[in-house]
Design an enzyme around this catalytic site. Structure first.
Site, PDB file in Angstrom:
ATOM      1  N   ASP A 185     -22.127  -3.375 -11.686  1.00 29.45           N
ATOM      2  CA  ASP A 185     -21.493  -4.343 -12.131  1.00 29.45           C
ATOM      3  C   ASP A 185     -22.093  -5.745 -11.291  1.00 29.45           C
ATOM      4  O   ASP A 185     -21.888  -7.027 -12.797  1.00 29.45           O
ATOM      5  CB  ASP A 185     -19.910  -4.881 -11.980  1.00 29.45           C
ATOM      6  CG  ASP A 185     -19.511  -3.593 -13.230  1.00 29.45           C
ATOM      7  OD1 ASP A 185     -20.306  -3.223 -13.702  1.00 29.45           O
ATOM      8  OD2 ASP A 185     -18.396  -3.071 -12.974  1.00 29.45           O
ATOM      9  N   ASP A 215     -13.046  -5.583 -18.931  1.00 29.14           N
ATOM     10  CA  ASP A 215     -13.617  -4.293 -18.858  1.00 29.14           C
ATOM     11  C   ASP A 215     -12.211  -3.409 -19.241  1.00 29.14           C
ATOM     12  O   ASP A 215     -11.169  -4.098 -20.132  1.00 29.14           O
ATOM     13  CB  ASP A 215     -13.184  -4.203 -16.915  1.00 29.14           C
ATOM     14  CG  ASP A 215     -14.556  -3.386 -16.030  1.00 29.14           C
ATOM     15  OD1 ASP A 215     -15.318  -3.432 -17.350  1.00 29.14           O
ATOM     16  OD2 ASP A 215     -14.413  -3.182 -15.470  1.00 29.14           O
ATOM     17  N   ASP A 225     -15.661  -3.849 -11.569  1.00 30.25           N
ATOM     18  CA  ASP A 225     -15.683  -3.518  -9.899  1.00 30.25           C
ATOM     19  C   ASP A 225     -16.638  -2.993  -9.804  1.00 30.25           C
ATOM     20  O   ASP A 225     -16.664  -3.165  -8.351  1.00 30.25           O
ATOM     21  CB  ASP A 225     -14.532  -2.564 -10.431  1.00 30.25           C
ATOM     22  CG  ASP A 225     -14.303  -1.916 -11.480  1.00 30.25           C
ATOM     23  OD1 ASP A 225     -15.334  -1.418 -11.646  1.00 30.25           O
ATOM     24  OD2 ASP A 225     -13.195  -1.292 -11.977  1.00 30.25           O
TER      25      ASP A 225
END
Lengths: 1072, 356
Positions: A769, A424, A765
């Site tokens: 996901d 990310d 998170d």
């Protein structure tokens, strides 16, 4: 487990972060006003949080801030999810899911709703109705994913059963037969059970760490039934229930809002980077209404109708999608399985071979079975499972100290073999807060310090322009520090306000000091807040200059909008007319800053002439009775969520470790690329196709794809790609950034990477996901920003959300793989020394040199601590400078390891142990020659006058005792040589003296434990006949020492040749 | 480092002209597979081993290795420059086509390696055996209490006699005949000394090895009715009055009885056994064992040693009943109550006389 628990933990964490001065909540948690567009809702949207004490700092990520709403985005995400589902083609259940997401309820009117769900919004459902529905639809809880713990089973279990069968036959033949095989069977069964329990306990312990995150508080819901308000457990909610939500509640199910009072909902865990959308959306995930289970409602109150419960909620669907994604076996599990196959293969084939030999040598079948068991027991490293578990959990502990909390023990190693990290951006690579990065004034771009503490602002602050600019920054800002944080460092203070304003507030606080005081001195008299139509924010202040009675109007906003309103520009503190050249300079600067992926704000001011606007003038923001044009442009300020300072170094480390880092973000491509460049994911000298096209000034299509090393791919592009194209993309480019991707697309990316045979680590998170986290070889959830669903799906939790922690994890993972190799090599070696006695016993008819129980004492006694001690060994070379291991080629147990352990060191050990054995027998009267083919007579109970080499005669018990002494001697022989084995296994390539003989103190603890256990067994328990140990004469402990030294010397020679002749035949065959 | 790649593998390669610093230590030929070489005439059915369809021959010398396969020939010179050349040789051979990935040199390596291990093992064993004397074992701690044993020796220490069935006891008789043969008076007289009874027959070395040591006579006739000499009843087996011989295990340098007389006694194990056992006689009388048969000096030194025996003739055992008999030695320095060793100073056996 329970949906309620995770939320409580989340709340607890919030409290902690608020109280303990931890960084403020991440941007994912965003409040979106849920009222504006609801035709039936009370609109109470302004200044809500000022009334409510419990409010959180709201910082938005990246460029996605107020006014940059991208309505297409959510749709795209949703489509991604849908596509994914179609692609998965799981089963009809999935199809059903897909269908169910198409909620239409938020578009229906209340009447239609009432009809559809058979309820009444005033009286609610009746209790009987509710009970009926509950019975039909089941409780409002997520079905927990089925987990079947996998216990590596060694063939001992079979051994135990065989033993009992053997005893059964024996007993059948002769009622008085000895219980030896029963004991053995029990011991073996015990070993199986104990190792199983141990492994389970270890797993459970690490799971408990996770469980400690969540406190088990049963969730309650306030529901209207039979016209009464009742509190019922959230699990008992049914479709059609009318629920009331208070501020701070978690939404218990998917509900359709009926009315709200200043209620906002945090949906971010569901949608990832949620953008506040200000109108009713076609997509139920993005729409203001309905609200989804698991979302939290921090403020206000609302009433809503339950439209979905349990697994049929959106969250439930995602959860089942996540559990539907097969969790691949971890690489270490595959390796251990491979190893077990090797060991079992060797054990069973040798066992069967010798069974056949024994039978054809006219042994009784029963005896042959006992031999078979002996061979299997000798061959199976009983203690290894426990050792591996302990080793992994030791590493897990070490990693937890470095902020990597490992949920799944096996994942410890997976990180080490990771070859691709899909990371990310927000929070992981970046600091997760907007920060002022650049300033432009006086026709110059200044760089601001974006490090974590802002301590070092070095740009020129002497200019008059800066004085004006700083004033605008300070005054034209509605963000405020939450009171009561005097002792907290500025950068950690919790701020009420949006991300940009927070950034500006902190920036000015650092440079100018007490901002609130400055604002007090420059009292605000009027204000036009930001809105998406104006795209600017304006306020009018009294000045703190007592001699200057003019009002100061300050404005900030989108640069082009601000510039439109200006007629002059301030340069070096002097106002100058805004001509074409200055406008050009502005545009250049604007484009440049924008090109860096930063969000740019323009600032301007105007001193309102005192004659027209006397002190008593009443400003009216609705009629705008003051000028909003011909202002003086002061400067630009650009903000970015800056990379964490440790990240570039960590990315470089990954590079040199052969790990490809792919950035996957929902952010704008330009921002993503800028961050990627600044952290080194796109290295300084590599270009994308677009860059080349721009440099050469040719269309993108003409650029040869071979020239570009880097690629920035958007979610839109990704969506149109076939799997083959994605594969091509992943192989062709070494530096890839995926921007504007939905969390669902992560799954596609992960699968693409896995098709390349890569071991993929994924960070995430959000709730959605979780499929990608599950699909990845190692899912890494964010400890601070991560939702519970993500944490549940992940194998590892990064407690500090920091990418650099992943790198330390990789290092630990690689080290543990190397050390496990050493442990296994160490453990396998003695198997030959344990096996040979049986083979010799069967073929040459010697009295049995070592008993099965004695073998177990080696495997589960003396060898356990030393093999764990090898886990503490330091790396031999820089493990972060080599490529990740290929999961199909670089095996944990490879041929050289097995051959070297079995046929070299193992054989030496066997010979050494035999020397001790023969010594004991010879010195007691049986010379080696006399022992050959003695077995039958030796073992006959009726022979009580067996003659030895000297003509003495032995009774059965005297022989038996000597045999036990032989066991003990053989045991000690192996133990002494295992010490040498332990020392040589410290390294695989370097000399022990290079590695340092005493650096790993635990090894010496291991050696001491070996000796102490052996001493206890021989001298302490020597009188317990069931254990088959006897007190051994002291000198026998040293008989094997020459062989031990030989082992050491031989291995040093091996390592020397490996170092001297890399790539030679020796290296290839002797390096494991 | 000389490196021989696969390209050098033409058989007229320069290797043939390489300075063959061959040492004429004779070419040792190593046989791979079942037989070797085409030049040497092979017996019928013996073929050189085939590798990839071609016969393979490998000759090893100290300085070089000759490989023959079909028309191909390769001589690899082992330069005596140290280990590196040897290692390189392996590298070279890895490249050689016909050896595949499992070259003969792995075999060679293991040959050398295991040869070395064997040598090492032999050496340590040899060193160990030096610590052991020929004459007495180093330790005798396990034999502090000599065991007792019976003759005839049977599988489960049971003497079962079917009086009417000759075969059932004939094997016992045969065994006993054989066992007692060395005790024949003639042999005893010829080989052994007549010793003074009642005292140990010590033959100390006194600095000079006293070899061989003499043994005392134990004449078969001492066994009286059980001597089996001119005995038509075959030690009583044909009449249901069997003789069982008790012997004490030999232990080197053991002074049994501690200078006091000792004897063997037998009883029925339980009360009913005692009843069923009936009466018996012992030879020598009282089951005495004389001290002169001790100490024993070991098989190698005490060449013609015949250990003393006690014969027990059971006169009227209740037929068709299994009788548990226990005999023990009564001697000052022999404990007979060891819990674990059921044969320490005693022997238990089953006796069954089947009569129809």
């Amino acid at each position: 487990g329970r949906p309620g628990s995770g939320w409580a933990a989340r709340e607890a964490r919030r409290d902690r972060s608020a109280g303990g001065g931890a960084p403020p909540d991440p941007p994912g948690d965003m409040l979106c006003t849920a009222s504006e567009n609801l035709p039936w809702a009370n609109i109470a949207r302004l200044l809500l949080f000022q009334k409510t004490p419990e409010i959180y700092s709201v910082e938005l990520s990246g460029t996605e801030d107020v006014g940059k709403t991208d309505t297409g985005d959510g749709k795209e995400k949703y489509r991604g999810l849908k596509d994914k589902r179609l692609e998965l083609k799981k089963n009809h259940q999935k199809e059903e899911l897909k269908k169910e997401v198409d909620l239409e309820d938020h578009k229906l009117s209340i009447k239609e709703l009432e009809r559809k769900y058979g309820t009444n919004i005033v009286t609610g459902l009746s209790s009987t109705q509710a009970a009926e529905l509950l019975a039909r639809n089941g409780p409002n809880a997520l079905t927990p994913p089925k987990e079947t713990p996998e216990i590596v089973k060694f063939p001992q279990a079979d051994g135990a059963i065989l033993c009992w069968i053997a005893y059964g036959i024996q007993y059948f033949n002769d009622k008085s037969s000895s219980l030896d095989s029963v004991y053995l069977g029990c011991v073996l069964a015990l070993v199986v059970i104990l190792t199983g329990i141990f492994a389970y306990y270890q797993e459970a312990k690490s799971t408990n760490i996770m469980a400690s995150f969540s406190k088990m508080i049963p969730q309650q819901a306030l529901v209207i039934r039979d016209s009464e308000k009742k509190t019922v457990p959230a699990e008992q909610l049914v479709v059609g229930d009318i629920v009331e939500i208070k501020g701070g509640d978690k939404i218990p199910a998917d509900i359709r809002l009926l009315s709200t009072q200043g209620c906002k909902v945090d949906n971010s865990s569901l949608t990832g980077n949620l953008t506040p959308s200000l109108r009713t959306h076609d997509n139920p995930l993005e729409a203001e209404n309905p609200w989804n289970k698991m979302s939290t409602s921090p403020v206000g109150t609302a009433t809503g109708m339950v439209i979905n419960t349990g697994d049929r909620t959106i969250i439930g669907q995602i959860a089942s999608l996540a559990s539907g994604v097969g969790h691949e076996k971890t690489p270490i599990a595959i390796e251990i399985e491979h190893f077990v196959h090797i060991v079992a293969g060797v054990a069973v084939s040798i066992g069967i071979l010798f069974f056949i030999i024994a039978v054809s040598m006219k042994y009784y079948v029963l005896d042959s079975i006992i031999f078979l068991i002996g061979i299997i027991v000798a061959n199976v490293p009983e203690g290894l499972l426990a050792t591996v578990t302990v080793t992994l959990s030791l590493t897990a502990k070490r990693m937890a100290k470095k902020n990597c909390l490992v949920k799944n023990l096996e994942a410890v190693e997976t990180l080490g073999s990771t070859s691709i990290i899909c990371s990310d951006k927000t929070g992981t690579l970046t600091q997760n807060r907007m920060t002022v990065a650049h300033l432009w004034f006086d026709n110059q771009i200044f760089v601001a310090d974006t490090s974590e503490d802002h301590s070092n602002q070095v740009f020129d602050q002497s200019s008059g322009t800066w004085a004006s600019l700083s004033k605008i920054i300070t005054l034209c800002n509605r963000a405020e520090f939450r009171p009561g944080q005097e002792s907290v460092p500025i950068m950690k203070k919790v701020v009420v306000g949006d991300a940009s304003e927070t950034a500006l507030l902190k920036f000015s606080e650092v440079i100018l000091g007490d901002v609130m005081e400055i604002r007090k001195r420059n009292r605000k008299v009027a204000e036009i807040p930001f809105n998406s139509t104006n795209k600017f924010q304006l306020s009018i202040h009294e000045t703190d200059d007592p001699s200057d009675k003019r009002f100061l109007m300050v404005m900030k906003g989108a640069p082009e909008r601000v510039l439109e309103k200006c007629s002059t520009i301030m340069v070096n503190g002097q106002e100058q007319p805004l001509d074409d050249s200055t406008a050009e300079a502005f545009h250049t600067a604007y484009m440049e800053l924008g090109g860096l992926g930063e969000r740019v704000l323009g600032f301007c001011h105007l001193y309102l002439p005192a004659d027209k606007f006397p002190e008593t003038y009443s400003f009216d923001v609705d009629t705008v009775n003051f000028p909003t044009s011909n202002l003086c442009f002061v400067g630009l300020l650009s903000m970015i969520d800056p990379p964490r300072s440790t990240v570039p170094d960590a990315v470089t480390k990954c590079r040199s470790a052969g790990i490809k880092v792919i950035m996957v973000t929902g952010d704008h491509p330009i921002t993503a690329k800028a961050i990627a460049k600044s952290v080194g994911i796109i290295s300084a000298n590599s270009e994308t196709v677009e860059d080349i096209a721009k440099r050469l000034n040719i269309p993108v299509e003409q650029v040869s794809k071979r020239d570009a090393k880097a690629a920035v791919v958007t979610g839109m592009e990704l969506k149109d790609m076939s799997p083959e194209q994605l594969d091509e993309l992943l192989t062709d480019y070494s530096e890839i950034v995926f921007a504007r991707t939905s969390p669902q697309q992560k799954l596609i990316i992960v699968e693409g990477c896995q098709r390349q045979d890569a071991v993929v680590a994924v960070t995430g998170d959000g709730v959605n996901d979780s499929p990608a986290l599950k699909k990845a070889d190692i899912g890494i959830a964010m400890g601070i920003a991560g939702s519970d669903a993500a944490k549940n799906a992940a194998d590892m939790v990064l407690l500090d959300d920091n990418f650099a922690s992943i790198v330390t994890g990789v290092e630990e993972g690689r080290l543990i793989f190397d050390n496990l190799k050493k442990t296994i090599a160490y453990t396998l070696t003695k198997n030959i020394a344990e096996l040979c006695p049986f083979l010799i016993y069967i073929i040459a008819g010697l009295p049995l040199p070592i008993g099965t129980i004695t073998i177990l004492f080696i495997d589960l006694g003396t060898d356990i601590i030393p093999s764990i001690a090898l886990a503490y060994e330091k790396a031999e070379s820089d493990i972060m400078n080599r490529k990740p291991r290929h999961k199909k080629k670089d095996r944990l147990v490879n041929a050289p390891l097995a051959i070297y352990s079995y046929l070299h060191i193992g054989l030496m050990q066997a010979l050494g142990a035999f020397v001790v054995y023969f010594t004991v027998y010879a010195q007691e009267g049986f010379r080696p020659s006399a022992l050959i083919n003695l077995r039958v007579e030796w073992e006959k109970d009726s022979v009580n006058d067996l003659e030895d080499s000297y003509g003495q005669e032995w009774t059965q018990y005297q022989r038996k005792y000597l045999e036990w002494t032989g066991y003990t001697a053989f045991f000690v022989g192996i133990m002494i040589q295992q010490i040498a084995d332990l020392i040589i296994r410290k390294t695989r390539r370097n000399s022990i003296f290079q590695q340092g003989l005493f650096r790993n103190k635990v090894i010496w603890v291991g050696i001491a434990s070996q000796i102490i256990i052996a001493l206890i067994l021989s001298y302490g328990l020597g009188s317990v006949s069931a254990l088959n140990f006897t007190m051994l004469r002291p000198q026998y402990w040293f008989v094997a020492v020459p062989h031990a030294i030989l082992i050491w010397v031989y291995d040093e020679v091996r390592k020397l040749f490996i170092r001297l002749y890399p790539g030679s035949w020796w290296d290839k065959n002797m390096y494991y | 480092m000389q490196r021989l790649g696969p390209s050098l593998w033409t058989w007229d390669s320069s290797w043939q002209q390489a300075p063959a610093t061959s040492l004429p230590l004779g070419v040792q030929k190593i046989l791979l597979g079942s037989a070797f070489t085409s030049k040497i005439k092979l017996g019928p059915g013996l073929d050189p081993p085939l590798v990839l369809g071609l016969p393979l021959q490998l000759k090893l010398a100290v300085s070089r290795v000759v490989l023959n396969q079909g028309p191909k020939k390769e001589i690899l010179v082992l330069l005596p420059l140290g280990v590196s050349s040897l290692l390189n040789l392996w590298v070279q051979l890895q490249g050689c086509l016909f050896l595949g990935t499992f070259p003969a040199f792995i075999l060679l390596f293991y040959l050398v390696f295991y040869g070395f291990l064997t040598a090492m093992f032999t050496l340590t064993m040899w060193v160990m055996l030096q610590t052991v004397s020929d004459h007495t074992p180093k330790y005798q701690d396990r034999l502090a209490t000599p065991g007792l044993m019976i003759r005839p020796k049977t599988e489960n220490l049971d003497v079962i006699v079917n009086v009417s069935d000759t075969e059932s006891w004939d094997q016992h008789v045969q065994k006993l005949n054989k066992f007692l043969e060395p005790y024949n008076d003639s042999i005893q007289a010829q080989k052994n000394d007549v010793c003074r009874p009642g005292r140990y027959y010590e033959q100390p070395d006194n600095g000079v090895l006293n070899y061989p040591k003499r043994a005392c006579q134990f004449n078969r006739t001492q066994l009286g009715d059980c001597s089996g000499i001119g005995d038509p009843t075959h030690y009583g087996y044909s009449t249901g009055q069997p003789c069982v011989f008790i012997k004490m295990n030999r232990v080197i340098n053991f002074y049994a009885g501690a200078n006091q007389s000792m004897n063997v006694t037998c009883v029925g194990k339980r009360d009913e056994d005692a009843e069923n056992l009936g009466s018996f006689v012992m030879f020598p009388a009282n089951g005495n064992i004389d001290l002169m048969y001790f100490p024993y000096y070991g098989k190698k030194f005490h060449v013609n040693y015949t250990q003393p025996l006690v014969a027990v003739k059971f006169l009227n055992v209740t037929p068709n009943v299994e009788v548990n008999v226990e005999c023990r030695i009564n001697a000052a320095n022999i404990a007979t109550d060891d819990e674990r060793d059921k044969f320490a100073g005693r022997v238990a056996f089953k006796l069954r006389i089947n009569k129809t």
